[in-house]
Design a protein around this motif. Sequence first.
Motif: not given
Lengths: 279, 279
Positions: A62-69, A71-83, A96-101
Amino acid sequence: MNVAIIGLGLIGGSMARSLKAHQLAESIIGVDQSETHRQRALELGLVDAVDTLENVIREVEVIVLATPVDGIGRLLPDVLDRVDRQVIFDVGSTKSEIVKACANHPKRGRFVACHPMAGTEFSGPDAAVLNLFEGKYCVICDAEKSDRDALECVEKIFTGIGMHLLHQDAEVHDMHAAYVSHVSHVSSIALALTVLNKEKSEEEIFRLASGGFRSTVRLAKSNPKTWVPIFRQNRAPLLDVLDEHITVLSSFRTALIKGDFGAIDQMMTKANKIKSILK
Amino acid sequence: MNVAIIGLGLIGGSMARSLKAHQLAESIIGVDQSETHRQRALELGLVDAVDTLENVIREVEVIVLATPVDGIGRLLPDVLDRVDRQVIFDVGSTKSEIVKACANHPKRGRFVACHPMAGTEFSGPDAAVLNLFEGKYCVICDAEKSDRDALECVEKIFTGIGMHLLHQDAEVHDMHAAYVSHVSHVSSIALALTVLNKEKSEEEIFRLASGGFRSTVRLAKSNPKTWVPIFRQNRAPLLDVLDEHITVLSSFRTALIKGDFGAIDQMMTKANKIKSILK
Protein backbone atom coordinates in the motif's frame (compact mmCIF):
# COMPACT_ATOMS: atom_id res chain seq x y z
CA MET A 1 0.91 -5.51 5.17
CA ASN A 2 3.80 -3.17 4.33
CA VAL A 3 2.92 0.46 3.79
CA ALA A 4 4.81 3.37 2.26
CA ILE A 5 3.85 6.87 3.32
CA ILE A 6 4.95 9.62 0.95
CA GLY A 7 5.06 12.90 2.89
CA LEU A 8 5.78 12.71 6.62
CA GLY A 9 3.88 15.76 7.85
CA LEU A 10 0.82 16.23 10.04
CA ILE A 11 -1.43 13.92 8.01
CA GLY A 12 1.13 11.36 6.81
CA GLY A 13 2.68 11.16 10.27
CA SER A 14 -0.70 10.84 12.00
CA MET A 15 -1.66 8.13 9.50
CA ALA A 16 1.54 6.27 10.38
CA ARG A 17 0.72 6.45 14.11
CA SER A 18 -2.86 5.29 13.50
CA LEU A 19 -1.87 2.35 11.25
CA LYS A 20 0.63 1.13 13.85
CA ALA A 21 -1.72 1.58 16.81
CA HIS A 22 -4.47 -0.36 15.03
CA GLN A 23 -2.03 -3.02 13.82
CA LEU A 24 -2.92 -2.34 10.22
CA ALA A 25 0.70 -2.23 9.03
CA GLU A 26 3.57 -4.61 9.74
CA SER A 27 6.14 -2.12 8.59
CA ILE A 28 5.94 1.49 7.45
CA ILE A 29 8.52 3.02 5.15
CA GLY A 30 8.61 6.79 4.94
CA VAL A 31 9.48 8.99 1.97
CA ASP A 32 10.02 12.73 2.26
CA GLN A 33 11.98 15.33 0.31
CA SER A 34 13.20 16.84 3.56
CA GLU A 35 16.16 15.16 5.26
CA THR A 36 15.04 16.80 8.54
CA HIS A 37 11.55 15.31 8.25
CA ARG A 38 12.91 11.84 7.42
CA GLN A 39 15.26 11.97 10.40
CA ARG A 40 12.56 13.26 12.74
CA ALA A 41 10.01 10.65 11.57
CA LEU A 42 12.53 7.92 12.43
CA GLU A 43 13.32 9.48 15.83
CA LEU A 44 9.62 9.76 16.66
CA GLY A 45 9.06 6.13 15.61
CA LEU A 46 6.50 7.14 12.99
CA VAL A 47 8.23 4.93 10.42
CA ASP A 48 10.45 1.85 10.57
CA ALA A 49 12.68 3.00 7.73
CA VAL A 50 13.03 5.76 5.16
CA ASP A 51 13.82 5.31 1.51
CA THR A 52 13.32 6.85 -1.93
CA LEU A 53 9.99 6.71 -3.74
CA GLU A 54 11.53 4.55 -6.50
CA ASN A 55 12.71 1.92 -4.02
CA VAL A 56 9.65 1.71 -1.77
CA ILE A 57 7.12 1.01 -4.53
CA ARG A 58 8.52 -2.51 -4.97
CA GLU A 59 8.68 -3.19 -1.23
CA VAL A 60 5.11 -2.45 -0.14
CA GLU A 61 1.49 -3.41 -0.78
CA VAL A 62 0.00 0.00 0.00
CA ILE A 63 1.27 3.48 -0.92
CA VAL A 64 -0.17 6.54 0.84
CA LEU A 65 0.28 9.89 -0.90
CA ALA A 66 0.36 12.50 1.88
CA THR A 67 2.24 15.41 0.33
CA PRO A 68 0.62 18.80 -0.38
CA VAL A 69 -2.09 18.39 -3.07
CA ASP A 70 0.05 19.76 -5.92
CA GLY A 71 2.63 17.06 -5.15
CA ILE A 72 -0.05 14.37 -5.15
CA GLY A 73 -1.19 15.37 -8.64
CA ARG A 74 2.42 15.39 -9.86
CA LEU A 75 3.49 12.10 -8.26
CA LEU A 76 0.40 10.05 -9.00
CA PRO A 77 0.96 9.27 -12.73
CA ASP A 78 4.60 8.31 -12.02
CA VAL A 79 3.62 6.03 -9.17
CA LEU A 80 0.88 4.41 -11.26
CA ASP A 81 3.46 3.80 -14.02
CA ARG A 82 5.51 1.74 -11.59
CA VAL A 83 2.88 -0.25 -9.70
CA ASP A 84 1.60 -3.69 -10.45
CA ARG A 85 -1.00 -4.87 -7.89
CA GLN A 86 -0.21 -2.36 -5.16
CA VAL A 87 -2.93 -0.10 -3.80
CA ILE A 88 -2.41 3.68 -3.81
CA PHE A 89 -4.53 6.17 -1.95
CA ASP A 90 -4.12 9.86 -1.17
CA VAL A 91 -5.22 12.00 1.76
CA GLY A 92 -5.45 15.40 0.04
CA SER A 93 -8.03 18.10 0.80
CA THR A 94 -8.98 18.57 -2.86
CA LYS A 95 -10.04 15.81 -5.20
CA SER A 96 -10.99 17.03 -8.73
CA GLU A 97 -7.47 17.92 -9.91
CA ILE A 98 -6.08 14.74 -8.41
CA VAL A 99 -8.56 12.41 -10.11
CA LYS A 100 -8.02 14.35 -13.37
CA ALA A 101 -4.26 13.77 -13.09
CA CYS A 102 -4.78 10.01 -13.45
CA ALA A 103 -8.09 9.87 -15.34
CA ASN A 104 -6.74 8.14 -18.44
CA HIS A 105 -3.99 6.12 -16.85
CA PRO A 106 -4.19 2.37 -17.65
CA LYS A 107 -3.59 1.62 -13.94
CA ARG A 108 -6.25 4.14 -12.69
CA GLY A 109 -8.01 1.31 -10.89
CA ARG A 110 -5.16 0.87 -8.40
CA PHE A 111 -5.80 4.39 -7.02
CA VAL A 112 -8.45 5.37 -4.49
CA ALA A 113 -9.06 9.12 -4.05
CA CYS A 114 -9.58 9.89 -0.34
CA HIS A 115 -10.01 12.84 1.96
CA PRO A 116 -9.90 11.97 5.64
CA MET A 117 -11.47 15.15 7.03
CA ALA A 118 -9.31 15.90 10.03
CA GLY A 119 -6.45 18.24 10.79
CA THR A 120 -4.88 20.77 13.09
CA GLU A 121 -3.08 24.07 12.48
CA PHE A 122 0.29 22.42 13.06
CA SER A 123 2.59 20.81 10.49
CA GLY A 124 5.57 18.51 10.08
CA PRO A 125 6.33 15.11 11.71
CA ASP A 126 6.16 16.60 15.21
CA ALA A 127 2.52 17.54 14.59
CA ALA A 128 1.58 13.87 14.06
CA VAL A 129 -0.97 12.70 16.64
CA LEU A 130 -2.47 9.29 17.24
CA ASN A 131 -6.18 10.00 17.37
CA LEU A 132 -6.44 12.64 14.66
CA PHE A 133 -8.82 10.59 12.51
CA GLU A 134 -10.90 8.77 15.10
CA GLY A 135 -14.63 9.44 14.84
CA LYS A 136 -14.16 11.79 11.86
CA TYR A 137 -15.40 11.36 8.27
CA CYS A 138 -13.39 10.10 5.32
CA VAL A 139 -14.72 10.96 1.86
CA ILE A 140 -13.88 8.50 -0.92
CA CYS A 141 -14.33 10.06 -4.36
CA ASP A 142 -15.23 8.50 -7.71
CA ALA A 143 -15.02 5.06 -6.09
CA GLU A 144 -16.37 3.42 -9.27
CA LYS A 145 -13.05 4.26 -10.98
CA SER A 146 -11.10 2.17 -8.47
CA ASP A 147 -10.59 -1.59 -8.64
CA ARG A 148 -12.84 -3.45 -6.23
CA ASP A 149 -9.95 -4.96 -4.23
CA ALA A 150 -8.18 -1.58 -3.99
CA LEU A 151 -11.34 0.10 -2.73
CA GLU A 152 -11.99 -2.67 -0.17
CA CYS A 153 -8.42 -2.45 1.08
CA VAL A 154 -8.66 1.33 1.58
CA GLU A 155 -12.10 1.17 3.20
CA LYS A 156 -10.76 -1.43 5.62
CA ILE A 157 -7.88 0.87 6.53
CA PHE A 158 -10.06 3.92 7.16
CA THR A 159 -12.72 2.07 9.14
CA GLY A 160 -9.87 0.31 10.96
CA ILE A 161 -8.52 3.66 12.22
CA GLY A 162 -12.00 4.65 13.39
CA MET A 163 -13.31 6.79 10.54
CA HIS A 164 -16.84 6.96 9.08
CA LEU A 165 -16.91 6.49 5.30
CA LEU A 166 -18.72 8.68 2.76
CA HIS A 167 -18.80 8.38 -1.01
CA GLN A 168 -18.92 11.47 -3.18
CA ASP A 169 -18.22 12.69 -6.67
CA ALA A 170 -14.87 14.56 -6.69
CA GLU A 171 -16.38 17.86 -7.82
CA VAL A 172 -19.19 17.68 -5.29
CA HIS A 173 -16.60 16.99 -2.58
CA ASP A 174 -14.52 20.00 -3.63
CA MET A 175 -17.54 22.28 -3.55
CA HIS A 176 -18.50 21.18 -0.02
CA ALA A 177 -14.87 21.44 1.13
CA ALA A 178 -14.62 25.00 -0.25
CA TYR A 179 -17.97 26.02 1.25
CA VAL A 180 -17.09 24.93 4.78
CA SER A 181 -13.41 24.18 5.35
CA HIS A 182 -11.46 26.23 2.80
CA VAL A 183 -13.39 29.48 3.33
CA SER A 184 -12.82 29.08 7.09
CA HIS A 185 -9.08 29.09 6.43
CA VAL A 186 -9.29 32.19 4.23
CA SER A 187 -11.45 33.97 6.82
CA SER A 188 -9.02 33.13 9.61
CA ILE A 189 -5.96 34.18 7.55
CA ALA A 190 -7.68 37.47 6.68
CA LEU A 191 -8.56 38.05 10.34
CA ALA A 192 -4.94 37.52 11.37
CA LEU A 193 -3.74 40.01 8.74
CA THR A 194 -6.44 42.51 9.72
CA VAL A 195 -5.46 42.42 13.37
CA LEU A 196 -1.72 42.51 12.58
CA ASN A 197 -2.30 45.53 10.29
CA LYS A 198 -4.47 47.50 12.71
CA GLU A 199 -3.20 46.51 16.14
CA LYS A 200 0.41 47.59 16.38
CA SER A 201 0.89 46.29 19.91
CA GLU A 202 1.66 42.57 20.03
CA GLU A 203 1.14 42.68 23.78
CA GLU A 204 -2.44 43.96 23.28
CA ILE A 205 -3.10 41.12 20.82
CA PHE A 206 -1.89 38.61 23.38
CA ARG A 207 -3.88 40.14 26.24
CA LEU A 208 -7.08 40.46 24.22
CA ALA A 209 -6.85 36.97 22.72
CA SER A 210 -9.00 35.52 25.51
CA GLY A 211 -11.89 37.50 24.00
CA GLY A 212 -12.27 34.88 21.27
CA PHE A 213 -9.56 36.00 18.85
CA ARG A 214 -7.40 32.97 19.72
CA SER A 215 -9.85 30.38 18.40
CA THR A 216 -11.06 32.45 15.44
CA VAL A 217 -7.49 32.98 14.23
CA ARG A 218 -6.24 29.44 14.91
CA LEU A 219 -6.32 28.34 11.27
CA ALA A 220 -4.13 31.30 10.26
CA LYS A 221 -1.24 29.34 11.79
CA SER A 222 -1.60 26.71 9.05
CA ASN A 223 1.26 25.91 6.69
CA PRO A 224 1.24 27.83 3.35
CA LYS A 225 2.97 24.84 1.68
CA THR A 226 -0.15 22.79 2.42
CA TRP A 227 -2.78 25.45 1.87
CA VAL A 228 -1.69 27.52 -1.13
CA PRO A 229 -1.93 24.43 -3.40
CA ILE A 230 -5.40 23.69 -1.96
CA PHE A 231 -6.55 27.24 -2.77
CA ARG A 232 -5.02 26.88 -6.25
CA GLN A 233 -6.72 23.56 -6.97
CA ASN A 234 -10.06 24.61 -5.54
CA ARG A 235 -10.04 28.13 -6.96
CA ALA A 236 -13.51 28.29 -8.56
CA PRO A 237 -15.70 27.04 -5.68
CA LEU A 238 -13.53 28.99 -3.23
CA LEU A 239 -14.07 32.22 -5.20
CA ASP A 240 -17.79 31.51 -5.20
CA VAL A 241 -18.03 31.19 -1.41
CA LEU A 242 -15.50 34.00 -0.82
CA ASP A 243 -17.74 36.38 -2.79
CA GLU A 244 -20.62 35.42 -0.51
CA HIS A 245 -18.44 35.99 2.56
CA ILE A 246 -17.42 39.48 1.41
CA THR A 247 -21.07 40.25 0.59
CA VAL A 248 -22.18 39.21 4.09
CA LEU A 249 -19.43 41.30 5.73
CA SER A 250 -20.39 44.26 3.53
CA SER A 251 -24.04 43.95 4.60
CA PHE A 252 -22.94 43.95 8.23
CA ARG A 253 -20.80 47.03 7.53
CA THR A 254 -23.71 48.84 5.81
CA ALA A 255 -26.01 48.08 8.74
CA LEU A 256 -23.34 49.39 11.14
CA ILE A 257 -22.90 52.60 9.11
CA LYS A 258 -26.67 53.15 8.99
CA GLY A 259 -27.01 52.33 12.69
CA ASP A 260 -29.51 49.62 11.73
CA PHE A 261 -29.00 47.42 14.79
CA GLY A 262 -32.25 45.59 14.11
CA ALA A 263 -30.61 44.21 10.96
CA ILE A 264 -27.47 43.29 12.92
CA ASP A 265 -29.61 41.53 15.52
CA GLN A 266 -31.31 39.57 12.74
CA MET A 267 -27.97 38.58 11.20
CA MET A 268 -26.63 37.42 14.54
CA THR A 269 -29.82 35.53 15.40
CA LYS A 270 -29.59 33.75 12.05
CA ALA A 271 -25.87 33.00 12.60
CA ASN A 272 -26.82 31.46 15.97
CA LYS A 273 -28.43 28.63 13.98
CA ILE A 274 -24.95 27.13 13.82
CA LYS A 275 -25.50 26.16 17.50
CA SER A 276 -28.07 23.56 16.52
CA ILE A 277 -25.73 22.05 13.89
CA LEU A 278 -22.48 22.12 15.87
CA LYS A 279 -23.38 21.38 19.48
CA MET B 1 -18.28 41.90 52.38
CA ASN B 2 -21.75 41.71 50.85
CA VAL B 3 -21.96 41.94 47.09
CA ALA B 4 -24.84 42.56 44.69
CA ILE B 5 -24.51 41.28 41.14
CA ILE B 6 -26.82 42.90 38.62
CA GLY B 7 -27.20 40.55 35.65
CA LEU B 8 -26.84 36.83 36.30
CA GLY B 9 -25.47 35.66 32.94
CA LEU B 10 -22.15 34.21 31.82
CA ILE B 11 -20.03 37.04 33.28
CA GLY B 12 -22.13 37.93 36.34
CA GLY B 13 -22.59 34.27 37.23
CA SER B 14 -18.91 33.45 36.75
CA MET B 15 -18.02 36.45 38.89
CA ALA B 16 -20.34 35.11 41.61
CA ARG B 17 -18.63 31.70 41.48
CA SER B 18 -15.15 33.30 41.60
CA LEU B 19 -15.98 35.63 44.50
CA LYS B 20 -17.31 32.72 46.55
CA ALA B 21 -14.45 30.36 45.71
CA HIS B 22 -11.89 32.99 46.71
CA GLN B 23 -13.85 33.95 49.83
CA LEU B 24 -14.13 37.53 48.66
CA ALA B 25 -17.85 37.80 49.43
CA GLU B 26 -19.76 36.78 52.56
CA SER B 27 -23.07 36.93 50.78
CA ILE B 28 -24.06 37.56 47.18
CA ILE B 29 -27.45 38.94 46.24
CA GLY B 30 -28.50 38.61 42.63
CA VAL B 31 -30.63 40.93 40.54
CA ASP B 32 -31.94 40.01 37.11
CA GLN B 33 -34.93 41.06 34.99
CA SER B 34 -35.59 37.44 34.12
CA GLU B 35 -37.49 35.33 36.66
CA THR B 36 -35.97 32.21 35.02
CA HIS B 37 -32.43 33.53 35.48
CA ARG B 38 -33.07 34.49 39.10
CA GLN B 39 -34.50 31.05 39.85
CA ARG B 40 -31.68 29.24 38.06
CA ALA B 41 -28.98 31.35 39.79
CA LEU B 42 -30.46 30.31 43.14
CA GLU B 43 -30.66 26.65 42.13
CA LEU B 44 -27.05 26.68 40.92
CA GLY B 45 -25.93 28.32 44.16
CA LEU B 46 -24.48 31.32 42.31
CA VAL B 47 -26.26 33.69 44.71
CA ASP B 48 -27.53 33.45 48.27
CA ALA B 49 -30.63 35.48 47.55
CA VAL B 50 -32.32 37.47 44.82
CA ASP B 51 -33.92 40.86 45.19
CA THR B 52 -34.73 44.07 43.33
CA LEU B 53 -32.06 46.62 42.42
CA GLU B 54 -33.73 49.19 44.72
CA ASN B 55 -33.52 46.90 47.74
CA VAL B 56 -30.02 45.51 47.28
CA ILE B 57 -28.22 48.85 47.08
CA ARG B 58 -28.81 49.44 50.79
CA GLU B 59 -27.80 45.90 51.77
CA VAL B 60 -24.34 45.59 50.17
CA GLU B 61 -20.92 47.22 50.07
CA VAL B 62 -20.14 46.34 46.47
CA ILE B 63 -22.39 46.44 43.39
CA VAL B 64 -21.33 44.67 40.19
CA LEU B 65 -23.03 45.76 36.96
CA ALA B 66 -22.99 42.70 34.70
CA THR B 67 -25.87 43.34 32.30
CA PRO B 68 -25.34 43.92 28.56
CA VAL B 69 -23.44 47.20 28.01
CA ASP B 70 -26.53 49.23 27.06
CA GLY B 71 -28.07 48.25 30.40
CA ILE B 72 -24.93 49.27 32.27
CA GLY B 73 -25.02 52.78 30.75
CA ARG B 74 -28.73 53.07 31.61
CA LEU B 75 -28.51 51.75 35.18
CA LEU B 76 -25.32 53.48 36.26
CA PRO B 77 -26.67 57.04 36.88
CA ASP B 78 -29.63 55.63 38.84
CA VAL B 79 -27.41 53.43 40.96
CA LEU B 80 -25.01 56.33 41.63
CA ASP B 81 -28.02 58.46 42.71
CA ARG B 82 -28.78 55.91 45.42
CA VAL B 83 -25.35 55.01 46.77
CA ASP B 84 -23.53 56.52 49.68
CA ARG B 85 -20.11 54.84 50.29
CA GLN B 86 -20.74 51.67 48.29
CA VAL B 87 -18.39 50.70 45.48
CA ILE B 88 -19.78 50.06 42.00
CA PHE B 89 -17.91 48.41 39.17
CA ASP B 90 -18.98 47.08 35.81
CA VAL B 91 -17.69 44.21 33.67
CA GLY B 92 -18.75 45.43 30.21
CA SER B 93 -16.79 44.93 26.97
CA THR B 94 -17.01 48.62 26.00
CA LYS B 95 -15.97 51.50 28.21
CA SER B 96 -16.32 54.94 26.49
CA GLU B 97 -20.13 55.12 26.51
CA ILE B 98 -20.27 53.80 30.06
CA VAL B 99 -17.83 56.34 31.48
CA LYS B 100 -19.67 59.08 29.53
CA ALA B 101 -22.96 58.00 31.13
CA CYS B 102 -21.68 59.00 34.57
CA ALA B 103 -19.05 61.63 33.68
CA ASN B 104 -20.71 64.53 35.48
CA HIS B 105 -22.37 62.61 38.28
CA PRO B 106 -21.50 63.95 41.77
CA LYS B 107 -20.89 60.35 42.92
CA ARG B 108 -18.70 59.44 39.88
CA GLY B 109 -15.88 58.52 42.24
CA ARG B 110 -17.76 55.51 43.62
CA PHE B 111 -17.68 53.85 40.18
CA VAL B 112 -14.75 51.91 38.71
CA ALA B 113 -14.96 51.10 34.96
CA CYS B 114 -13.67 47.57 34.36
CA HIS B 115 -13.37 45.02 31.59
CA PRO B 116 -12.30 41.59 32.74
CA MET B 117 -11.21 40.17 29.35
CA ALA B 118 -12.64 36.68 29.43
CA GLY B 119 -15.66 34.94 28.02
CA THR B 120 -17.13 32.00 26.18
CA GLU B 121 -19.75 31.69 23.44
CA PHE B 122 -22.35 30.57 25.99
CA SER B 123 -24.79 32.72 27.95
CA GLY B 124 -27.13 32.73 30.93
CA PRO B 125 -26.57 31.47 34.51
CA ASP B 126 -25.86 27.93 33.30
CA ALA B 127 -22.84 29.25 31.37
CA ALA B 128 -21.22 30.49 34.61
CA VAL B 129 -17.88 28.78 35.23
CA LEU B 130 -15.51 29.04 38.15
CA ASN B 131 -12.16 29.70 36.47
CA LEU B 132 -13.28 32.00 33.67
CA PHE B 133 -11.15 34.92 34.85
CA GLU B 134 -8.08 33.17 36.22
CA GLY B 135 -4.82 34.23 34.56
CA LYS B 136 -6.62 36.64 32.21
CA TYR B 137 -6.31 40.44 32.01
CA CYS B 138 -8.67 42.99 33.55
CA VAL B 139 -8.55 46.51 32.12
CA ILE B 140 -9.49 49.32 34.49
CA CYS B 141 -10.36 52.52 32.63
CA ASP B 142 -10.03 56.15 33.61
CA ALA B 143 -8.97 55.06 37.11
CA GLU B 144 -8.15 58.65 38.08
CA LYS B 145 -11.91 59.40 38.05
CA SER B 146 -12.55 56.80 40.76
CA ASP B 147 -12.16 57.37 44.52
CA ARG B 148 -8.97 55.85 45.86
CA ASP B 149 -10.77 53.45 48.22
CA ALA B 150 -13.17 52.32 45.48
CA LEU B 151 -10.28 51.63 43.10
CA GLU B 152 -8.35 49.72 45.77
CA CYS B 153 -11.40 47.63 46.60
CA VAL B 154 -11.96 46.68 42.96
CA GLU B 155 -8.27 45.97 42.31
CA LYS B 156 -8.26 43.69 45.34
CA ILE B 157 -11.26 41.81 43.98
CA PHE B 158 -9.78 41.29 40.50
CA THR B 159 -6.33 40.27 41.70
CA GLY B 160 -8.09 38.10 44.30
CA ILE B 161 -9.82 36.10 41.55
CA GLY B 162 -6.50 35.66 39.75
CA MET B 163 -6.56 38.41 37.13
CA HIS B 164 -3.70 40.62 35.91
CA LEU B 165 -4.51 44.35 36.06
CA LEU B 166 -4.03 46.91 33.30
CA HIS B 167 -4.89 50.60 33.28
CA GLN B 168 -6.10 52.28 30.12
CA ASP B 169 -7.97 55.29 28.88
CA ALA B 170 -11.57 54.25 27.99
CA GLU B 171 -11.25 55.25 24.33
CA VAL B 172 -7.91 53.50 23.93
CA HIS B 173 -9.44 50.38 25.50
CA ASP B 174 -12.38 50.48 23.09
CA MET B 175 -10.08 50.80 20.10
CA HIS B 176 -7.99 47.78 21.14
CA ALA B 177 -11.13 45.77 21.96
CA ALA B 178 -12.59 46.54 18.51
CA TYR B 179 -9.31 45.76 16.74
CA VAL B 180 -8.93 42.31 18.29
CA SER B 181 -12.03 40.98 20.04
CA HIS B 182 -15.02 42.69 18.41
CA VAL B 183 -13.86 42.17 14.81
CA SER B 184 -13.29 38.49 15.61
CA HIS B 185 -16.94 38.23 16.56
CA VAL B 186 -18.09 39.96 13.36
CA SER B 187 -15.81 37.74 11.27
CA SER B 188 -17.13 34.60 12.93
CA ILE B 189 -20.78 35.69 12.59
CA ALA B 190 -20.20 36.47 8.89
CA LEU B 191 -18.54 33.09 8.37
CA ALA B 192 -21.53 31.30 9.93
CA LEU B 193 -23.94 33.20 7.67
CA THR B 194 -21.76 32.54 4.61
CA VAL B 195 -21.67 28.82 5.24
CA LEU B 196 -25.39 28.67 6.09
CA ASN B 197 -26.19 30.59 2.87
CA LYS B 198 -23.97 28.50 0.57
CA GLU B 199 -24.02 25.03 2.10
CA LYS B 200 -27.58 23.79 2.06
CA SER B 201 -26.77 20.46 3.70
CA GLU B 202 -26.58 20.68 7.49
CA GLU B 203 -25.10 17.19 7.52
CA GLU B 204 -22.20 18.34 5.31
CA ILE B 205 -21.56 21.26 7.67
CA PHE B 206 -21.43 18.86 10.60
CA ARG B 207 -19.14 16.39 8.80
CA LEU B 208 -16.78 19.04 7.49
CA ALA B 209 -16.57 20.92 10.80
CA SER B 210 -13.47 18.96 11.83
CA GLY B 211 -11.67 20.82 9.03
CA GLY B 212 -11.39 23.91 11.23
CA PHE B 213 -14.84 25.42 10.72
CA ARG B 214 -15.90 24.50 14.26
CA SER B 215 -13.35 26.72 15.99
CA THR B 216 -13.51 29.57 13.47
CA VAL B 217 -17.29 29.80 13.83
CA ARG B 218 -17.42 29.33 17.61
CA LEU B 219 -18.06 33.02 18.37
CA ALA B 220 -21.09 33.04 16.03
CA LYS B 221 -22.90 31.17 18.82
CA SER B 222 -22.66 34.26 21.05
CA ASN B 223 -25.77 35.96 22.40
CA PRO B 224 -27.11 38.91 20.32
CA LYS B 225 -28.44 40.52 23.53
CA THR B 226 -24.85 40.85 24.71
CA TRP B 227 -23.18 41.62 21.41
CA VAL B 228 -25.49 43.96 19.49
CA PRO B 229 -25.13 46.63 22.23
CA ILE B 230 -21.33 46.18 22.12
CA PHE B 231 -21.33 46.73 18.34
CA ARG B 232 -23.58 49.76 18.83
CA GLN B 233 -21.41 51.33 21.53
CA ASN B 234 -18.15 50.61 19.71
CA ARG B 235 -19.39 51.47 16.22
CA ALA B 236 -16.62 53.82 15.03
CA PRO B 237 -13.52 51.74 15.86
CA LEU B 238 -15.35 48.59 14.75
CA LEU B 239 -16.15 50.15 11.35
CA ASP B 240 -12.50 51.14 11.04
CA VAL B 241 -11.19 47.59 11.57
CA LEU B 242 -14.06 46.03 9.60
CA ASP B 243 -13.07 48.12 6.56
CA GLU B 244 -9.55 46.75 6.87
CA HIS B 245 -10.90 43.21 7.14
CA ILE B 246 -13.00 43.58 3.98
CA THR B 247 -9.98 45.14 2.20
CA VAL B 248 -7.77 42.18 3.16
CA LEU B 249 -10.39 39.66 2.01
CA SER B 250 -10.81 41.58 -1.25
CA SER B 251 -7.03 41.47 -1.86
CA PHE B 252 -7.09 37.72 -1.28
CA ARG B 253 -10.01 37.46 -3.73
CA THR B 254 -8.18 39.55 -6.36
CA ALA B 255 -5.06 37.39 -6.04
CA LEU B 256 -7.22 34.26 -6.40
CA ILE B 257 -8.95 35.65 -9.52
CA LYS B 258 -5.60 36.58 -11.07
CA GLY B 259 -4.10 33.24 -10.09
CA ASP B 260 -1.37 35.14 -8.22
CA PHE B 261 -0.51 32.39 -5.75
CA GLY B 262 2.79 34.07 -4.91
CA ALA B 263 0.74 36.90 -3.38
CA ILE B 264 -1.45 34.40 -1.51
CA ASP B 265 1.66 32.66 -0.20
CA GLN B 266 2.98 36.01 1.02
CA MET B 267 -0.32 36.83 2.76
CA MET B 268 -0.40 33.46 4.47
CA THR B 269 3.26 33.67 5.50
CA LYS B 270 2.57 37.08 7.02
CA ALA B 271 -0.56 35.77 8.77
CA ASN B 272 1.59 32.96 10.25
CA LYS B 273 3.24 35.66 12.39
CA ILE B 274 0.31 35.19 14.75
CA LYS B 275 2.02 31.91 15.81
CA SER B 276 4.79 33.83 17.55
CA ILE B 277 2.27 36.02 19.42
CA LEU B 278 -0.26 33.33 20.36
CA LYS B 279 1.68 30.17 21.12
